[in-house]
Design a protein around this motif. Structure first.
Motif, PDB file in Angstrom:
ATOM      1  N   ALA A 102       0.872  -1.143   0.023  1.00 15.46           N
ATOM      2  CA  ALA A 102       0.154  -0.162  -0.060  1.00 15.46           C
ATOM      3  C   ALA A 102       0.929   1.396   0.144  1.00 15.46           C
ATOM      4  O   ALA A 102       0.657   2.343  -0.823  1.00 15.46           O
ATOM      5  CB  ALA A 102      -0.862   0.240   1.182  1.00 15.46           C
ATOM      6  N   PHE A 103       2.035   1.210   0.656  1.00 17.29           N
ATOM      7  CA  PHE A 103       2.814   2.382   0.851  1.00 17.29           C
ATOM      8  C   PHE A 103       3.645   2.788  -0.473  1.00 17.29           C
ATOM      9  O   PHE A 103       3.637   4.057  -0.843  1.00 17.29           O
ATOM     10  CB  PHE A 103       3.934   2.096   1.933  1.00 17.29           C
ATOM     11  N   ALA A 104       3.644   1.750  -1.407  1.00 16.94           N
ATOM     12  CA  ALA A 104       4.666   2.017  -2.468  1.00 16.94           C
ATOM     13  C   ALA A 104       3.695   2.535  -3.578  1.00 16.94           C
ATOM     14  O   ALA A 104       4.026   3.292  -4.353  1.00 16.94           O
ATOM     15  CB  ALA A 104       4.927   0.514  -3.170  1.00 16.94           C
ATOM     16  N   ILE A 105       2.355   2.520  -3.444  1.00 15.33           N
ATOM     17  CA  ILE A 105       1.412   3.155  -4.304  1.00 15.33           C
ATOM     18  C   ILE A 105       1.168   4.549  -3.667  1.00 15.33           C
ATOM     19  O   ILE A 105       1.201   5.529  -4.343  1.00 15.33           O
ATOM     20  CB  ILE A 105      -0.026   2.132  -4.460  1.00 15.33           C
ATOM     21  N   MET A 106       0.965   4.765  -2.294  1.00 15.53           N
ATOM     22  CA  MET A 106       0.425   5.961  -1.744  1.00 15.53           C
ATOM     23  C   MET A 106       1.296   6.934  -1.909  1.00 15.53           C
ATOM     24  O   MET A 106       1.145   8.155  -1.986  1.00 15.53           O
ATOM     25  CB  MET A 106       0.223   5.491  -0.442  1.00 15.53           C
TER      26      MET A 106
END
Length: 492
Positions: free
Chosen positions: A341-345
């Motif tokens: 999720a962090f890689a997208i956010m």
């Protein structure tokens, strides 16, 4: 002092200092960095001491408090800065009236927000936690960082949050019993930390305006609320869009997905705070120049577009390449899944940094209504896309909603500046955007064997690309001179 001596003094000052704007930015960034480091220690500790369910509840309560704080301020802080900088009213009258307006909002909003959050999350076992965070909101009107922003005292403004997180960390450590901790203990730590922060601001604001005292003017207070309502609505909508996705994930997914999204969001929003402090520092200059020197403002905004574009793209690329190791290191192995999720956010970072140039121009130009509409569009996209995708993909789907909302806000806020004498040109952002697209294609066609190699390739490519953009260093010099009143900035 003769004219020649003044020239020599200015020359010496230009070589011995970085420029007031960059010096203030470093002060603010240092304060934020320290507060985020302390916050990471605190929440990394909590992630290891709390159960998955308790940690998810704490992150949800933090989101609720963030929404409440923005709603209580309702844009009155930015309006207060503008009134003091443009000398519309005495500063003690502005200070007292802004505090009074925020107290009136807090008394109504805090209990209402807690009630809604408990009902929406469906987790009544955490009611005490939510009520404690709600109680901390009643102290928010005494958080007067905006007042010191108007006085160009960025060190005071920046230290408040550092103090809060330091006290929060100490309280968390002291409340741990035999290596275990409950969610409600975090609520106690929050109240103690907020009280320490507002005590700091209140003491120094009284000293700053001495011998005068904050003066409440009911009629003027009403004027501030009317003027700030569209801007406050914009901030509330934006903050709601940031923190509502975790409530969506909590309602649609299990405790693990909620904790994953909460951890990814915590790190992302900590990084996003540097966007806020950048514009927090630049805004007084924008508010002054929009009246006095539009050509100088145009040069500064052009430089800002270039610098924020490169900063945002570089941060997103490096963080994406190292996302999973970063999340594992900060929050422990049980939250390593938050890396996806962090890689997208993180791709919301360049979008939010970029849209800030247009958004703060709208504020300085008294076009709060246009900004409010842009924020509503961004929030609707965030919630709508996040809700649709979270049903199937949980935390990852909600993260895509965050990125989609940031993109919608960037487009709508830029379009809203149509008709202004000074606008944020998109041309300086073309090369950074091209570099981001190139890396997206590269890593789609070829997957590096490990995160370290991916990070090294990314850092090397960014160094070469920024070196090619010769205007980047000139833009930095323009921003360094942005607060100067006796010199024109270098032409970008």
């Amino acid at each position: 002092m003769t004219g020649e001596a003044q020239k020599i003094a200015r020359l010496l000052r230009s070589h011995l200092t970085l420029g007031q704007l960059l010096e203030d930015l470093i002060v603010l960034a240092t304060g934020q960095f320290l507060s985020k480091v302390l916050g990471f220690f605190a929440f990394a500790y909590l992630a290891r001491k709390l159960s998955i369910g308790d940690y998810g509840a704490v992150e949800t309560a933090v989101g609720m408090a963030a929404i409440g704080a923005v709603a209580i301020q309702l844009g009155t802080d930015a309006i207060g800065v503008r009134h003091i900088v443009q000398r519309d009213r005495p500063r003690e009258t502005v200070l007292g009236s802004v505090i009074g307006a925020q107290f009136a909002i807090a008394a109504i909003l805090a209990p209402a927000l807690v009630t809604v959050y408990i009902a929406a999350s469906g987790k009544t076992e955490y009611s005490a936690l939510f009520w404690m965070f709600g109680a901390s909101l009643l102290l928010i009107p005494l958080k007067q960082a905006w007042f010191f922003q108007s006085q160009e005292k960025m060190g005071v403004a920046g230290f408040g949050q550092t103090l809060k997180m330091g006290i929060f960390l100490l309280a968390v450590l002291m409340l741990t019993d035999d290596g275990r901790m409950k969610a409600v203990d975090v609520g106690v730590a929050e109240i103690v930390a907020v009280a320490a922060m507002v005590g700091w601001f209140s003491a120094l604001s009284l000293k700053t305006i001495e011998p005068a005292r904050p003066r409440f003017d009911a009629r003027y207070c009403g004027q501030i609320l009317i003027e700030s309502a569209p801007l406050g609505g914009s901030g509330l909508v934006n903050t709601t869009a940031q923190y509502l996705p975790i409530l969506i994930v909590a309602a649609l997914s299990d405790n693990q997905a909620t904790a994953n999204f909460g951890a990814a969001q915590r790190l992302y929003l900590s990084l996003l705070m540097f966007s806020f402090i950048y514009y927090f520092n630049l805004y007084p200059s924008i508010a002054r120049l929009v009246r006095e020197e539009k050509e100088k403002l145009r040069t500064i905004i052009s430089a800002s577009v270039r610098v924020t574009a490169w900063a945002g793209v570089a941060a997103a690329l490096l963080l994406q390449s190292m996302a999973t190791p970063i999340m594992s290191f900060v929050f422990g192995g049980k939250l390593a899944g938050a890396g996806a999720a962090f890689a997208i956010m993180v791709w919301s970072l360049p979008l939010t940094l970029g849209s800030g140039n247009a958004r703060w121009l709208l504020v300085a130009s008294k076009r709060q209504n246009a900004l409010f509409l842009a924020q509503c569009i961004g929030a609707a996209v965030t919630v709508g896309v996040g809700y649709l995708l979270a049903q199937k993909s949980g935390a990852v789907g909600a993260a895509w909603g965050v990125v989609a909302g940031a993109a919608a806000l960037w487009v709508s806020s830029h379009l809203a500046t149509a008709g202004l004498e000074v606008r944020a040109s998109l041309a300086p952002a073309v090369l950074p955007a091209g570099v981001a697209a190139g890396y997206a294609v590269l890593f789609w066609l070829w997957s590096p064997p490990n995160a370290i190699l991916a990070g090294m390739i990314t850092a090397l490519g960014l160094a070469v690309a920024i070196g090619v953009d010769r205007e980047f260093w000139r833009a930095l010099r323009v921003l360094a001179a942005a607060k100067s009143r006796d010199e024109s900035p270098i032409k970008a």
